[in-house]
Design a protein around this motif. Structure first.
Motif, PDB file in Angstrom:
ATOM      1  N   ALA A 290       0.679  -1.198   0.085  1.00 20.91           N
ATOM      2  CA  ALA A 290       0.077   0.213  -0.125  1.00 20.91           C
ATOM      3  C   ALA A 290       0.773   1.099  -0.274  1.00 20.91           C
ATOM      4  N   LEU A 291       0.411   2.006  -0.803  1.00 22.01           N
ATOM      5  CA  LEU A 291       1.453   3.481  -1.034  1.00 22.01           C
ATOM      6  C   LEU A 291       1.279   4.251  -0.058  1.00 22.01           C
ATOM      7  N   THR A 292       2.192   4.805   0.677  1.00 28.13           N
ATOM      8  CA  THR A 292       2.319   6.132   1.373  1.00 28.13           C
ATOM      9  C   THR A 292       2.018   7.344   0.493  1.00 28.13           C
ATOM     10  N   SER A 293       1.232   8.164   0.749  1.00 28.22           N
ATOM     11  CA  SER A 293       1.094   9.403  -0.280  1.00 28.22           C
ATOM     12  C   SER A 293       0.249  10.510   0.474  1.00 28.22           C
ATOM     13  N   VAL A 294       0.431  11.697  -0.158  1.00 28.04           N
ATOM     14  CA  VAL A 294      -0.201  13.110   0.159  1.00 28.04           C
ATOM     15  C   VAL A 294      -1.524  12.861  -0.089  1.00 28.04           C
ATOM     16  N   SER A 295      -2.662  13.056   0.743  1.00 30.46           N
ATOM     17  CA  SER A 295      -4.039  13.189   0.367  1.00 30.46           C
ATOM     18  C   SER A 295      -4.335  14.380   0.237  1.00 30.46           C
ATOM     19  N   VAL A 296      -4.836  14.779  -0.975  1.00 27.27           N
ATOM     20  CA  VAL A 296      -5.344  15.869  -1.263  1.00 27.27           C
ATOM     21  C   VAL A 296      -7.062  16.221  -1.282  1.00 27.27           C
ATOM     22  N   ASP A 297      -7.716  15.178  -0.899  1.00 25.87           N
ATOM     23  CA  ASP A 297      -9.017  15.132  -1.176  1.00 25.87           C
ATOM     24  C   ASP A 297      -9.515  15.643  -2.546  1.00 25.87           C
ATOM     25  N   THR A 298      -9.388  14.584  -3.366  1.00 26.61           N
ATOM     26  CA  THR A 298      -9.365  14.651  -4.749  1.00 26.61           C
ATOM     27  C   THR A 298     -10.768  15.231  -4.948  1.00 26.61           C
ATOM     28  N   ALA A 299     -11.846  14.116  -4.677  1.00 25.35           N
ATOM     29  CA  ALA A 299     -13.083  14.108  -4.987  1.00 25.35           C
ATOM     30  C   ALA A 299     -13.621  15.583  -4.455  1.00 25.35           C
TER      31      ALA A 299
END
Length: 350
Positions: A290-299
């Motif tokens: 599972a990828l560690t990622s910066v969440s930007v609240d895409t939707a």
């Protein structure tokens, strides 16, 4: 007895002593008309026996209800999720948007914009293609068509932007890698002609400088913002005499490419080389690892862009405030264990 000709808007305008456009606004229930004028027009409607055909009127004005969503790369799951967020808002407002994929081609983008203008588009949400100049939207601005940029801004443009806090997101990601003991770091993907690249790279560099990473131990590899780009970036990095042990990727697509390339070399993402993405697309959580990622609240960004567009159309303005959305780092498995906790004698697998 001859039948009486059907009354028209022109008949009402003559009877009331107003323009055809004023009659049309009264028929549409517009609040722009003075009450006394509206009363006079409604009396004229009764006097001439006009019957308002709403269905036909809706067909006539349908072109002005078109909202365009012009996306730079719909093959990237991030932009597909962004478009879904926009579409959700438009659907609830009873609007079916027109969506176009420009495939990062400014010439194709120009053709799409021209076509939408000819159709009388009411507004546009655009994620500009790479290589777009501010002049590409001058015709739309002159025509008074509301435009909102999603995710990407253009230098020296006054068009409102809906985007995440790219600088902070990249800073958090780099700080996380440094906190896990990495001392040779890379930034993979993207190109310097994109403002979003400058913002993310700026946050990455600031974290490295602030947290004591020597400039010689920071590697910047530009490349396509796709899986293919990620594969190429990793190959370049691992060919170095002292390769990095971790990378922040321009987006999740690049990160997925990096992890594929690691596996092709017999290396395990996380355990042998730490990988962080940016955007936190749905696939990130289900990738292996599972990828560690910066969440930007895409939707959420897509929904905000759609709401801003609807408000601009209703307010008959081309101006709106920029919105910079909050970000947070979602830590999963792709960064592996804390390197500071490794047993003595264990070298860099990368």
């Amino acid at each position: 007895m001859a039948s009486r000709a059907k009354a028209t808007i022109l008949d009402i305008a003559r009877e009331a002593g107003v323009s055809k456009s004023t009659v049309s606004l009264v028929l549409q229930g517009s609040g722009l008309i003075r009450p006394e004028t509206a009363v006079k027009v409604r009396k004229a409607i009764e006097d001439v026996g006009y019957v308002y055909n709403r269905g036909a009127a809706n067909l006539r004005k349908a072109h002005s209800n078109v909202i365009g969503m012009v996306i730079n790369d719909l093959t990237n799951p991030f932009f597909a999720e962004l478009a879904v967020g926009m579409e959700r808002v438009f659907q609830s407002a009873g609007i079916v948007p027109f969506i176009a994929n420009t495939a990062e081609n400014p010439v194709r983008q120009e053709e799409v914009l021209k076509s939408l203008m000819e159709q009388g588009v009411a507004g546009l949400i655009v994620s500009p293609a790479r290589g777009t100049t501010p002049g590409a939207f001058r015709r739309l601005e002159t025509a008074g068509v509301p435009v909102v940029f999603a995710m990407r801004r253009l230098p020296d443009s006054r068009i409102p932007v809906i985007a995440p806090d790219n600088h902070r997101g990249a800073y958090l990601a780099a700080a996380h890698l440094i906190g896990k003991g990495h001392r040779r770091l890379a930034f993979f993907g993207g190109t310097s002609d994109l403002v979003v690249y400058q913002e993310r790279l700026g946050g990455f560099r600031e974290a490295c400088e602030t947290l004591g990473i020597a400039r010689r131990d920071v590697l910047i590899v530009e490349g396509e913002t796709s899986r293919r780009g990620g594969i190429a970036c990793l190959e370049t990095a691992l060919a170095m005499a002292e390769p990095p042990t971790a990378a922040l990727c321009f987006n999740d697509a690049v990160a997925f490419g990096v992890m594929l390339a690691l596996r092709k070399r017999g290396l395990e993402p996380g355990a042998d080389f730490a990988v962080v993405g940016f955007d936190d697309v749905v696939e990130a959580e289900h990738y292996m690892p599972a990828l560690t990622s910066v969440s930007v609240d895409t939707a959420g960004l897509g929904e905000r862009a759609a709401h801003v567009m609807l408000k601009m159309i209703q307010s008959r303005t081309t101006r709106a405030e920029d919105h910079i959305g909050a970000v947070n780092l979602v830590v999963r498995d792709s960064c592996g264990p804390d390197r500071r906790a490794r047993p003595a004698g264990m070298g860099d697998a990368a």
